[in-house]
Motif scaffolding. Structure first.
Motif, PDB file in Angstrom:
ATOM      1  N   CYS A  94       0.853  -1.194   0.000  1.00 54.56           N
ATOM      2  CA  CYS A  94       0.000   0.000   0.000  1.00 54.56           C
ATOM      3  C   CYS A  94       0.892   1.249   0.000  1.00 54.56           C
ATOM      4  O   CYS A  94       2.031   1.205   0.481  1.00 54.56           O
ATOM      5  CB  CYS A  94      -0.852   0.064   1.261  1.00 54.56           C
ATOM      6  N   GLY A  95       0.336   2.346  -0.480  1.00 56.30           N
ATOM      7  CA  GLY A  95       0.993   3.655  -0.364  1.00 56.30           C
ATOM      8  C   GLY A  95       2.380   3.694  -0.981  1.00 56.30           C
ATOM      9  O   GLY A  95       2.610   3.203  -2.094  1.00 56.30           O
ATOM     10  N   THR A  96       3.300   4.267  -0.231  1.00 56.33           N
ATOM     11  CA  THR A  96       4.673   4.399  -0.720  1.00 56.33           C
ATOM     12  C   THR A  96       5.293   3.029  -1.013  1.00 56.33           C
ATOM     13  O   THR A  96       6.026   2.867  -1.980  1.00 56.33           O
ATOM     14  CB  THR A  96       5.504   5.177   0.329  1.00 56.33           C
ATOM     15  N   SER A  97       4.974   2.052  -0.178  1.00 58.61           N
ATOM     16  CA  SER A  97       5.538   0.713  -0.392  1.00 58.61           C
ATOM     17  C   SER A  97       5.033   0.131  -1.721  1.00 58.61           C
ATOM     18  O   SER A  97       5.755  -0.600  -2.405  1.00 58.61           O
ATOM     19  CB  SER A  97       5.167  -0.205   0.772  1.00 58.61           C
ATOM     20  N   ILE A 149       5.572  -5.803   0.612  1.00 58.05           N
ATOM     21  CA  ILE A 149       6.484  -4.734   1.023  1.00 58.05           C
ATOM     22  C   ILE A 149       5.759  -3.863   2.045  1.00 58.05           C
ATOM     23  O   ILE A 149       4.643  -3.396   1.792  1.00 58.05           O
ATOM     24  CB  ILE A 149       6.903  -3.864  -0.188  1.00 58.05           C
ATOM     25  N   SER A 150       6.383  -3.663   3.203  1.00 55.37           N
ATOM     26  CA  SER A 150       5.746  -2.851   4.235  1.00 55.37           C
ATOM     27  C   SER A 150       6.786  -2.315   5.217  1.00 55.37           C
ATOM     28  O   SER A 150       7.548  -3.097   5.790  1.00 55.37           O
ATOM     29  CB  SER A 150       4.712  -3.695   4.982  1.00 55.37           C
ATOM     30  N   GLN A 151       6.806  -1.003   5.379  1.00 51.89           N
ATOM     31  CA  GLN A 151       7.710  -0.414   6.364  1.00 51.89           C
ATOM     32  C   GLN A 151       7.370  -0.948   7.742  1.00 51.89           C
ATOM     33  O   GLN A 151       8.205  -1.503   8.438  1.00 51.89           O
ATOM     34  CB  GLN A 151       7.567   1.122   6.309  1.00 51.89           C
ATOM     35  N   SER A 152       6.115  -0.767   8.150  1.00 47.96           N
ATOM     36  CA  SER A 152       5.706  -1.113   9.521  1.00 47.96           C
ATOM     37  C   SER A 152       5.574  -2.614   9.724  1.00 47.96           C
ATOM     38  O   SER A 152       5.722  -3.115  10.830  1.00 47.96           O
ATOM     39  CB  SER A 152       4.352  -0.467   9.817  1.00 47.96           C
ATOM     40  N   GLY A 153       5.252  -3.315   8.644  1.00 49.90           N
ATOM     41  CA  GLY A 153       4.960  -4.744   8.767  1.00 49.90           C
ATOM     42  C   GLY A 153       3.620  -5.003   9.427  1.00 49.90           C
ATOM     43  O   GLY A 153       3.305  -6.137   9.809  1.00 49.90           O
ATOM     44  N   THR A 205       0.525  -3.244   8.243  1.00 52.67           N
ATOM     45  CA  THR A 205      -0.587  -2.748   7.432  1.00 52.67           C
ATOM     46  C   THR A 205      -1.624  -3.861   7.231  1.00 52.67           C
ATOM     47  O   THR A 205      -1.304  -4.942   6.717  1.00 52.67           O
ATOM     48  CB  THR A 205      -0.049  -2.216   6.091  1.00 52.67           C
ATOM     49  N   VAL A 252       5.357  10.526   9.456  1.00 53.97           N
ATOM     50  CA  VAL A 252       4.292   9.756   8.802  1.00 53.97           C
ATOM     51  C   VAL A 252       4.597   9.576   7.309  1.00 53.97           C
ATOM     52  O   VAL A 252       4.337   8.529   6.719  1.00 53.97           O
ATOM     53  CB  VAL A 252       2.909  10.416   9.045  1.00 53.97           C
ATOM     54  N   ALA A 253       5.178  10.601   6.700  1.00 51.33           N
ATOM     55  CA  ALA A 253       5.541  10.496   5.284  1.00 51.33           C
ATOM     56  C   ALA A 253       6.777   9.621   5.162  1.00 51.33           C
ATOM     57  O   ALA A 253       7.823   9.899   5.744  1.00 51.33           O
ATOM     58  CB  ALA A 253       5.813  11.881   4.715  1.00 51.33           C
ATOM     59  N   SER A 254       6.649   8.560   4.417  1.00 50.71           N
ATOM     60  CA  SER A 254       7.737   7.599   4.299  1.00 50.71           C
ATOM     61  C   SER A 254       8.821   8.127   3.353  1.00 50.71           C
ATOM     62  O   SER A 254       8.524   8.583   2.253  1.00 50.71           O
ATOM     63  CB  SER A 254       7.146   6.294   3.760  1.00 50.71           C
ATOM     64  N   GLN A 311      13.831   0.085   0.698  1.00 52.15           N
ATOM     65  CA  GLN A 311      13.056  -0.958  -0.005  1.00 52.15           C
ATOM     66  C   GLN A 311      13.584  -1.112  -1.433  1.00 52.15           C
ATOM     67  O   GLN A 311      13.784  -2.223  -1.931  1.00 52.15           O
ATOM     68  CB  GLN A 311      11.569  -0.571  -0.082  1.00 52.15           C
ATOM     69  N   LEU A 347       2.511  11.816  -4.111  1.00 54.95           N
ATOM     70  CA  LEU A 347       1.970  11.370  -2.814  1.00 54.95           C
ATOM     71  C   LEU A 347       2.592  12.164  -1.668  1.00 54.95           C
ATOM     72  O   LEU A 347       1.895  12.613  -0.751  1.00 54.95           O
ATOM     73  CB  LEU A 347       2.201   9.857  -2.626  1.00 54.95           C
ATOM     74  N   VAL A 373      -1.363   1.811   9.100  1.00 52.95           N
ATOM     75  CA  VAL A 373      -2.799   1.666   8.902  1.00 52.95           C
ATOM     76  C   VAL A 373      -3.185   0.234   9.244  1.00 52.95           C
ATOM     77  O   VAL A 373      -3.152  -0.663   8.412  1.00 52.95           O
ATOM     78  CB  VAL A 373      -3.198   2.057   7.458  1.00 52.95           C
TER      79      VAL A 373
END
Ligand code: M6R
Length: 366
Positions: free
Chosen positions: A58-61, A104-108, A110, A156-158, A165, A242, A363
């Motif tokens: 999602c999003g930046t990822s 792919i997920s920064q937080s892991g 989502t 918050v903005a990655s 990544q 974004l 999220v």
């Protein structure tokens, strides 16, 4: 805790040279021509035989996933599909054992990305997680994976999560390419050598901060922005848009440069700033003609170009000159001025860049 920076976002932008190095340290050697991502080696039989990669995020990822489509198809010659996790999980997609699903997920954490891999796992695909947060849910559910080693991302903005990544996805594409024999040793070494030099090229790009702040002052009151790029720089255009949307609340859209003619060109007038990613050696003339199309409609052109470029300088209202690199690696450099531009515009508009309205860092609900 902000290391002398006014905001986490700025600190994290400036950390990129270091964390990119952390992401590839011990995982490759340009001189000896090897790459070793633990997760890929462990499941190499399955990964080498994969008939398709499905990337979900999602999003930046998701944007780094789109970029990986170019990298994996170009270097490893395996078909890739990139899916928004929220759509993928509810579509009853066709997945089988010969597929490798990359999450792919920064937080892991989502929710949609996690649910998407749980579904793909039930359908027997191999799940490869690329996460930043160690021990996170997505990392735990995955069969294999690689951590990005970007360190905690608080804004918050990655920013730095994206670039690490991309660094990992580049190594992944190259490692598969090497074992499948779809890349020559000299080309492999050349890309790895260039990757090793990316941190210093980003360092050099960060020195454009003052110039970008001046540019931000000129355009801070714009109500719309367009970001255009081709090839590997198309996902960068989406990412630039974004960043601007989420922290400055200016409406922005990213588009493949050639797709502009099919609609968005109608938006262009003297009020519209258009940011062009114009470093691609392989599509240079095509980008020049896209710039001419915007100029003919009086749009304001901000072009990210390679250092020493003269042709675009004569067309654009502003040029931001970045150090040249291997085209497949150029997003790691070209995204930096876009992060800085969004940051400075948001600050000049008095926005809370680290905690934009309505947004959460991760999220965890769908
Ligand atoms: O933690 P994740 O990478 O899974 O998060 C995905 C998105 O929520 C995230 O990238 C979001 O789009 C960022 N705010 C973008 O800057």
């Amino acid at each position: 805790e902000k290391g002398g920076f006014e905001h986490f976002m700025l600190k994290e932008i400036y950390e990129q040279p270091k964390v990119i190095e952390d992401s590839f340290r011990g995982r490759m050697s340009a001189t000896d021509g090897w790459i070793k991502l633990g997760g890929v080696s462990e499941f190499s039989t399955k990964i080498d035989k994969a008939e398709r990669f499905i990337i979900t995020a999602c999003g930046t990822s998701y944007h780094s996933g789109l970029l990986a489509e170019y990298l994996i198809e170009e270097l490893a010659r395996v078909p890739v599909e990139v899916e928004y996790a929220s759509e993928f999980r509810y579509r009853n997609p066709i997945i089988n054992e010969t597929d490798v699903v990359i999450a792919i997920s920064q937080s892991g954490e989502t929710a949609d990305t996690l649910a998407a891999i749980e579904m793909a796992k039930e359908r027997q695909a191999l799940i490869y997680g690329i996460c930043n947060v160690i021990g996170s849910s997505i990392a735990r559910v995955s069969h294999a994976g690689s951590y990005t080693h970007a360190g905690p991302e608080i804004g918050v903005a990655s920013t730095k999560a994206f670039s690490t990544q991309v660094s990992i996805l580049t190594l992944l594409a190259l490692q598969i390419a090497q074992s499948k024999g779809t890349i020559s040793t000299s080309k492999l070494r050349q890309i790895l050598y260039e990757l090793e030099h990316i941190p210093e090229k980003i360092e050099e790009t960060l020195q454009l901060d003052g110039q970008i702040r001046e540019l931000a002052a000129i355009y801070k009151d714009a109500t719309n922005f367009l970001y255009l790029g081709r090839g590997v720089n198309f996902p960068v255009a989406l990412e630039g848009a974004l960043k601007l949307k989420e922290i400055s609340y200016i409406h922005a859209e990213g588009y493949p440069a050639a797709e502009m003619k099919h609609g968005p060109i109608a938006l262009i007038d003297e009020e519209m700033p258009v940011v062009f990613l114009a470093t691609n050696q392989s599509a240079y003339e095509k980008i020049v003609s896209n710039i001419q199309e915007v100029k003919a409609r009086k749009g304001k052109i901000i072009a990210i170009v390679n250092k020493g470029d003269t042709q675009i300088r004569n067309l654009a209202d502003h040029v931001i000159e970045v150090p040249e690199t291997e085209e497949v690696l150029s997003p790691l450099v070209t995204v930096v001025p876009l992060q800085l531009l969004a940051y400075h515009i948001a600050i000049l508009r008095g926005c809370n860049v680290d905690q934009p309205r309505n947004l959460a860092k991760s999220v965890t609900v769908e």
